[in-house]
Design a protein around this motif. Sequence first.
Motif, PDB file in Angstrom:
ATOM      1  N   PRO A  16       5.620  -2.016  12.661  1.00  0.00           N
ATOM      2  CA  PRO A  16       6.773  -2.930  12.559  1.00  0.00           C
ATOM      3  C   PRO A  16       8.107  -2.197  12.411  1.00  0.00           C
ATOM      4  CG  PRO A  16       5.637  -2.803  10.446  1.00  0.00           C
ATOM      5  CD  PRO A  16       4.832  -1.959  11.416  1.00  0.00           C
ATOM      6  N   GLU A  17       8.107  -0.882  12.403  1.00  0.00           N
ATOM      7  CA  GLU A  17       9.351  -0.138  12.209  1.00  0.00           C
ATOM      8  C   GLU A  17      10.283  -0.313  13.416  1.00  0.00           C
ATOM      9  OE1 GLU A  17       8.178   3.916  10.124  1.00  0.00           O
ATOM     10  OE2 GLU A  17       6.737   3.313  11.640  1.00  0.00           O
ATOM     11  N   PRO A  18      11.609  -0.250  13.185  1.00  0.00           N
ATOM     12  CA  PRO A  18      12.557  -0.431  14.292  1.00  0.00           C
ATOM     13  C   PRO A  18      12.528   0.750  15.252  1.00  0.00           C
ATOM     14  CG  PRO A  18      13.724   0.204  12.294  1.00  0.00           C
ATOM     15  CD  PRO A  18      12.289  -0.018  11.897  1.00  0.00           C
ATOM     16  N   GLY A  88       8.262  -2.993   4.845  1.00  0.00           N
ATOM     17  CA  GLY A  88       7.074  -3.563   5.472  1.00  0.00           C
ATOM     18  C   GLY A  88       5.887  -2.657   5.271  1.00  0.00           C
ATOM     19  N   VAL A  89       4.856  -2.973   6.018  1.00  0.00           N
ATOM     20  CA  VAL A  89       3.617  -2.203   5.910  1.00  0.00           C
ATOM     21  C   VAL A  89       3.343  -1.556   7.263  1.00  0.00           C
ATOM     22  CG1 VAL A  89       1.137  -2.301   5.462  1.00  0.00           C
ATOM     23  CG2 VAL A  89       2.695  -3.713   4.111  1.00  0.00           C
ATOM     24  N   ILE A  90       3.262  -0.243   7.267  1.00  0.00           N
ATOM     25  CA  ILE A  90       2.886   0.491   8.477  1.00  0.00           C
ATOM     26  C   ILE A  90       1.358   0.474   8.522  1.00  0.00           C
ATOM     27  CG2 ILE A  90       3.011   2.711   9.680  1.00  0.00           C
ATOM     28  CD1 ILE A  90       5.630   3.224   8.030  1.00  0.00           C
ATOM     29  N   VAL A 100       6.182   0.316   2.695  1.00  0.00           N
ATOM     30  CA  VAL A 100       7.515   0.918   2.553  1.00  0.00           C
ATOM     31  C   VAL A 100       8.411  -0.117   1.897  1.00  0.00           C
ATOM     32  CG1 VAL A 100       9.527   1.820   3.795  1.00  0.00           C
ATOM     33  CG2 VAL A 100       7.224   2.308   4.651  1.00  0.00           C
ATOM     34  N   GLU A 101       9.016   0.227   0.769  1.00  0.00           N
ATOM     35  CA  GLU A 101       9.967  -0.702   0.163  1.00  0.00           C
ATOM     36  C   GLU A 101      11.269   0.019  -0.154  1.00  0.00           C
ATOM     37  OE1 GLU A 101       7.593  -2.036  -3.198  1.00  0.00           O
ATOM     38  OE2 GLU A 101       8.528  -0.556  -4.509  1.00  0.00           O
ATOM     39  N   ILE A 102      12.359  -0.742  -0.206  1.00  0.00           N
ATOM     40  CA  ILE A 102      13.654  -0.157  -0.536  1.00  0.00           C
ATOM     41  C   ILE A 102      13.719   0.034  -2.048  1.00  0.00           C
ATOM     42  CG2 ILE A 102      16.157  -0.547  -0.558  1.00  0.00           C
ATOM     43  CD1 ILE A 102      15.779  -2.033   2.151  1.00  0.00           C
TER      44      ILE A 102
END
Length: 151
Positions: A16-18, A88-90, A100-102
């Motif tokens: 889901p990464e950009p 999100g979750v890779i 991955v969270e901010i």
Amino acid sequence: MSLTKYKAKRKFSKTPEPEGKPTKKSSKKPIFVIHKHYASHLHWDLRLEIDRVLKSWAIPKEPPAEIGIKRLAIQVENHPIEYARFEGVIPKGQYGAGKVEIWDKGIYELKEKTKDKIEFILHGKKLKGNFILVKTSYGNKPEKSWLFMKV
Ligand code: MN
């Protein structure tokens, strides 16, 4: 600045990464973000907007909010600016698999940048004040090793 390594490491049909691209303009106020990344080894990723990409360093322990703590920071591939909003979750099997969270974000002010030292002021929620990244040869990736600390 190039995102070639970023793209080469990822399958955008599966993560889901950009996908991202270098932006044409720099922000008026450059941004930073620190992701907390629950990969095979938990780490934090410090990302600073420099030259229209996010220059990135992986930090194996929680980044220091106080003066006197040095953290090893391993430089990793540049990430696209859009990544600053990513959480999100890779998926399993993909590069960097895990949540991955901010952890912190905000604007920052660049004070000085040389090839082996970057001084800046962070305006985050957790990290505020003067910080420095300084090149070191410590660790098992000496050419990519920096130290990150509050000063
Ligand atoms: Mn990471």
